[in-house]
Design an enzyme around this catalytic site. Structure first.
Site, PDB file in Angstrom:
ATOM      1  CG  HIS A  72      -2.035  -1.060   1.075  1.00  0.00           C
ATOM      2  ND1 HIS A  72      -3.425  -0.609   1.652  1.00  0.00           N
ATOM      3  CD2 HIS A  72      -2.308  -1.999   0.216  1.00  0.00           C
ATOM      4  CE1 HIS A  72      -4.245  -1.445   1.310  1.00  0.00           C
ATOM      5  NE2 HIS A  72      -3.581  -2.431   0.597  1.00  0.00           N
ATOM      6  CE1 TYR A 201      -5.485   3.752   8.728  1.00  0.00           C
ATOM      7  CE2 TYR A 201      -5.795   3.347  11.007  1.00  0.00           C
ATOM      8  CZ  TYR A 201      -5.269   3.085   9.789  1.00  0.00           C
ATOM      9  OH  TYR A 201      -4.162   2.114   9.900  1.00  0.00           O
ATOM     10  N   PRO A 293      -4.480  -0.063  18.816  1.00  0.00           N
ATOM     11  CG  PRO A 293      -6.206  -1.355  18.262  1.00  0.00           C
ATOM     12  CD  PRO A 293      -5.509  -0.718  19.311  1.00  0.00           C
ATOM     13  CE  LYS A 297       3.327   3.255  13.802  1.00  0.00           C
ATOM     14  NZ  LYS A 297       3.860   2.761  12.344  1.00  0.00           N
ATOM     15  CE1 TYR A 385      -0.463   3.207   7.239  1.00  0.00           C
ATOM     16  CE2 TYR A 385      -1.571   3.706   9.373  1.00  0.00           C
ATOM     17  CZ  TYR A 385      -1.354   3.020   8.437  1.00  0.00           C
ATOM     18  OH  TYR A 385      -2.337   2.111   7.992  1.00  0.00           O
TER      19      TYR A 385
HETATM   20  P1  FAS Z   1       1.479 -11.932  21.759  1.00  0.00           P
HETATM   21  O1  FAS Z   1       0.574 -11.213  22.915  1.00  0.00           O
HETATM   22  O2  FAS Z   1       1.277 -11.756  20.513  1.00  0.00           O
HETATM   23  O3  FAS Z   1       2.071 -13.117  22.207  1.00  0.00           O
HETATM   24  C1  FAS Z   1       2.425 -13.629  23.553  1.00  0.00           C
HETATM   25  C2  FAS Z   1       2.338 -15.083  23.311  1.00  0.00           C
HETATM   26  O4  FAS Z   1       2.699 -15.407  24.770  1.00  0.00           O
HETATM   27  C3  FAS Z   1       1.001 -15.710  23.185  1.00  0.00           C
HETATM   28  O5  FAS Z   1       0.911 -16.600  22.229  1.00  0.00           O
HETATM   29  C4  FAS Z   1       0.712 -16.441  24.782  1.00  0.00           C
HETATM   30  O6  FAS Z   1      -0.320 -17.352  24.535  1.00  0.00           O
HETATM   31  C5  FAS Z   1       1.992 -16.522  25.144  1.00  0.00           C
HETATM   32  N1  FAS Z   1       2.094 -16.479  26.742  1.00  0.00           N
HETATM   33  C6  FAS Z   1       1.361 -15.638  27.582  1.00  0.00           C
HETATM   34  N2  FAS Z   1       1.402 -16.075  28.803  1.00  0.00           N
HETATM   35  C7  FAS Z   1       2.422 -16.909  28.730  1.00  0.00           C
HETATM   36  C8  FAS Z   1       2.979 -17.847  29.794  1.00  0.00           C
HETATM   37  N3  FAS Z   1       2.751 -17.845  31.086  1.00  0.00           N
HETATM   38  N4  FAS Z   1       3.637 -18.903  29.461  1.00  0.00           N
HETATM   39  C9  FAS Z   1       4.186 -19.098  28.232  1.00  0.00           C
HETATM   40  N5  FAS Z   1       3.363 -18.400  27.331  1.00  0.00           N
HETATM   41  C10 FAS Z   1       2.770 -17.362  27.472  1.00  0.00           C
HETATM   42  N6  FAS Z   1      -1.250  -4.458  16.635  1.00  0.00           N
HETATM   43  C11 FAS Z   1      -1.250  -3.892  15.402  1.00  0.00           C
HETATM   44  O7  FAS Z   1      -0.185  -3.385  14.798  1.00  0.00           O
HETATM   45  N7  FAS Z   1      -2.322  -3.855  14.626  1.00  0.00           N
HETATM   46  C12 FAS Z   1      -3.471  -4.069  15.167  1.00  0.00           C
HETATM   47  O8  FAS Z   1      -4.525  -4.231  14.181  1.00  0.00           O
HETATM   48  C13 FAS Z   1      -3.760  -4.941  16.175  1.00  0.00           C
HETATM   49  N8  FAS Z   1      -4.867  -5.382  16.544  1.00  0.00           N
HETATM   50  C14 FAS Z   1      -5.007  -6.198  17.871  1.00  0.00           C
HETATM   51  C15 FAS Z   1      -5.929  -6.618  18.050  1.00  0.00           C
HETATM   52  C16 FAS Z   1      -6.085  -7.544  19.492  1.00  0.00           C
HETATM   53  C17 FAS Z   1      -7.442  -7.999  19.812  1.00  0.00           C
HETATM   54  C18 FAS Z   1      -5.031  -7.401  20.304  1.00  0.00           C
HETATM   55  C19 FAS Z   1      -4.984  -8.244  21.505  1.00  0.00           C
HETATM   56  C20 FAS Z   1      -4.092  -6.888  19.688  1.00  0.00           C
HETATM   57  C21 FAS Z   1      -3.937  -6.319  18.624  1.00  0.00           C
HETATM   58  N9  FAS Z   1      -2.707  -5.511  18.064  1.00  0.00           N
HETATM   59  C22 FAS Z   1      -2.504  -5.007  16.939  1.00  0.00           C
HETATM   60  C23 FAS Z   1      -1.400  -5.682  18.885  1.00  0.00           C
HETATM   61  C24 FAS Z   1      -0.800  -7.071  18.855  1.00  0.00           C
HETATM   62  O9  FAS Z   1      -0.750  -7.478  17.344  1.00  0.00           O
HETATM   63  C25 FAS Z   1       0.398  -7.110  19.536  1.00  0.00           C
HETATM   64  O10 FAS Z   1       1.277  -6.211  19.321  1.00  0.00           O
HETATM   65  C26 FAS Z   1       1.508  -8.353  19.009  1.00  0.00           C
HETATM   66  O11 FAS Z   1       0.564  -9.415  19.061  1.00  0.00           O
HETATM   67  C27 FAS Z   1       2.621  -8.558  19.966  1.00  0.00           C
HETATM   68  O12 FAS Z   1       3.158  -9.567  19.655  1.00  0.00           O
HETATM   69  P2  FAS Z   1       3.838 -10.292  20.956  1.00  0.00           P
HETATM   70  O13 FAS Z   1       4.664  -9.410  21.895  1.00  0.00           O
HETATM   71  O14 FAS Z   1       4.547 -11.645  20.616  1.00  0.00           O
HETATM   72  O15 FAS Z   1       2.757 -10.724  21.941  1.00  0.00           O
HETATM   73  C1  PHB Z   2      -6.231  -4.426  10.815  1.00  0.00           C
HETATM   74  O1  PHB Z   2      -6.214  -4.856   9.555  1.00  0.00           O
HETATM   75  O2  PHB Z   2      -6.469  -5.382  11.707  1.00  0.00           O
HETATM   76  C2  PHB Z   2      -5.838  -3.059  11.288  1.00  0.00           C
HETATM   77  C3  PHB Z   2      -5.231  -2.162  10.181  1.00  0.00           C
HETATM   78  C4  PHB Z   2      -4.682  -1.084  10.649  1.00  0.00           C
HETATM   79  C5  PHB Z   2      -4.743  -0.621  11.879  1.00  0.00           C
HETATM   80  C6  PHB Z   2      -5.206  -1.411  12.771  1.00  0.00           C
HETATM   81  C7  PHB Z   2      -5.682  -2.674  12.387  1.00  0.00           C
HETATM   82  O3  PHB Z   2      -4.253   0.618  12.261  1.00  0.00           O
END
Ligand code: FAS
Ligand code: PHB
Length: 391
Positions: A72, A201, A293, A297, A385
């Site tokens: 994009h 957005y 989100p 980032k 961004y």
């Molecule tokens: P994660 O939370 O992804 O991974 C942590 C891992 O550790 C998990 O698999 C968990 O099961 C494991 N774990 C936890 N406790 C443990 C324990 N005690 N023992 C062993 N394992 C354990 N970011 C964006 O950039 N754009 C978005 O649109 C966006 N949307 C999101 C929507 C939601 C609902 C959420 C919750 C987050 C969103 N995020 C988004 C942020 C998300 O993408 C995180 O930044 C990303 O998953 C971070 O990755 P990790 O740091 O690896 O953490």
């Molecule tokens: C998504 O596609 O999940 C998404 C994209 C951009 C954002 C947040 C979420 O800023």
């Protein structure tokens, strides 16, 4: 069991670290509390910065991303249904972002773990960190009902916001900063074509909405929703109608509706815990910080932490250099705070806050109107961004 680096958590941060270390010949073991199906089913981020794509390339897991990812050159901002474009490629001298779901990144990294026989233990329960401030740290856990012990040189706490690693840093040595937003995001994933070829957005009087995508046939949408709202209050039809209202007539005209294959509500918060290091323990990703989100980032910030941490650990094993390890926390936090600021700002610009008085709303609309007409303002937005340059 013994390894050089024990990694807690097989999300993007832990998995990416494991593969960067593998490529450099550093041994590691990943401990993940959930099973593979659960980890691979999580629907989260959708936009990758170029720096994240570079890291995935260095880890050797970019083949499908380059084949299926959507490059994009910009995104759209909406104001009460009218949209205007932010041409990130023109404004940043060529930078772009890639739309490719975090789910897919996770699957690609897990496949690499399997192919390279990186020890990845799913359903590792009761993980606990021990002697992190000694030169012989270890991790205990339960596997198939058996108590296990993993000796290591370093522990990477990549276990997300609800993990156990952050608490292994004594509370007296930790400083946390938190803001919980008075709303959440209700997201829907559907196998329908996106309503536009760019992300939209939208700041609307009824609340924020985002039109995103995963491919040319799979769309991801979000609306801002109240803290107490429940999924059962939002049947698909009501959600599609609300999206059409908030995204405006042009987007609505291009919108294809269909049954949700996933629907969820996520709370929004800004959170940072300092420092990211204690003795032989290093925190990375959501275990140390959470951003709303809006700015896309979260995943990219986790990858940026891993870029610094992987280089530091590899420098230690290749040259006995401890400078990277000693400088990790400060270097990673410098980027964390700038990304946190942008995510907070972008959220404040686009969402309706319950306590927003008429003047605050006017200021919000004026800032959007200013951005619409200012190349300087759009350049600032674009360079944040696409991801700030790495220092
Ligand atoms: P994660 O939370 O992804 O991974 C942590 C891992 O550790 C998990 O698999 C968990 O099961 C494991 N774990 C936890 N406790 C443990 C324990 N005690 N023992 C062993 N394992 C354990 N970011 C964006 O950039 N754009 C978005 O649109 C966006 N949307 C999101 C929507 C939601 C609902 C959420 C919750 C987050 C969103 N995020 C988004 C942020 C998300 O993408 C995180 O930044 C990303 O998953 C971070 O990755 P990790 O740091 O690896 O953490
Ligand atoms: C998504 O596609 O999940 C998404 C994209 C951009 C954002 C947040 C979420 O800023």
């Amino acid at each position: 069991m013994r390894t050089q680096v024990a990694i807690i958590g097989a999300g993007p941060a832990g998995l990416l670290l494991s593969q960067l270390l593998h490529v450099a010949g550093v041994s590691c073991v990943l401990l993940e509390q959930r099973d593979r199906a659960y980890v691979e089913a999580r629907i989260r981020a959708g936009v990758l910065e170029a720096g994240t794509v570079d890291l995935l390339t260095r880890a050797g897991v970019d083949e499908r991303l380059r084949r299926e990812g959507l490059v994009h050159d910009g995104f759209k901002l909406g104001l009460d249904g009218e949209t205007f474009s932010i041409d990130i490629k023109a404004l940043t001298g060529g930078s772009q972002v890639v739309v490719y779901g975090q789910t897919e990144v996770t699957k690609d990294l897990i496949l690499a773990c399997v192919a390279r026989q990186t020890p990845l233990i799913f359903e590792a329960l009761d993980v606990a960190l021990h002697d992190v401030d000694s030169d012989a740290p270890y991790v205990s856990f339960t596997q198939d009902g058996e108590a296990r012990r993993l000796g290591c040189d370093f522990i990477a706490g990549c276990d997300g916001f609800h993990g156990v690693s952050r608490a292994a840093i004594p509370e007296a040595l930790r400083e946390t900063y938190e803001r919980v937003y008075p709303f959440g995001w209700l997201g829907i994933l559907a196998d329908v074509p996106p309503c536009d070829d760019e992300l939209i957005y939208s700041n609307h009087a009824r609340g924020f909405a985002l039109a995103s995508m995963r491919s040319h046939t799979r769309s991801r949408y979000y609306i801002q929703c109240g803290m107490g709202e429940r999924l059962e209050d939002w049947p698909d039809t009501r959600l599609w109608d609300e999206l059409a209202l908030r995204l405006g007539p042009e987007a609505a005209a291009g919108m294809t509706t269909g049954p949700a294959i996933e629907k969820s509500i996520a709370p929004l918060r800004s959170f940072v815990s300092e420092p990211l290091r204690h003795g032989r323990l290093f925190l990375a990703g959501d275990s140390a910080h959470i951003v709303p989100p809006t700015g896309a980032k979260g995943l990219n910030l986790a990858a940026a932490d891993i870029r610094v941490l992987a280089d530091a650990m590899i420098g230690f094993y290749e040259k006995g250099d401890t400078e990277g390890l000693d400088g990790y926390s400060a270097k990673a936090l410098a980027r964390v705070w700038k990304a946190s600021r942008f995510s907070w700002w972008f959220t404040s610009l686009t969402h309706r806050f319950p306590d927003m008085d008429p003047l605050a709303r006017k200021m919000q609309l004026a800032e959007l109107d200013y951005i619409r007409g200012s190349r300087a303002a759009q350049t600032t937005m674009a360079e944040n961004y696409v991801g700030l340059p790495f220092g």
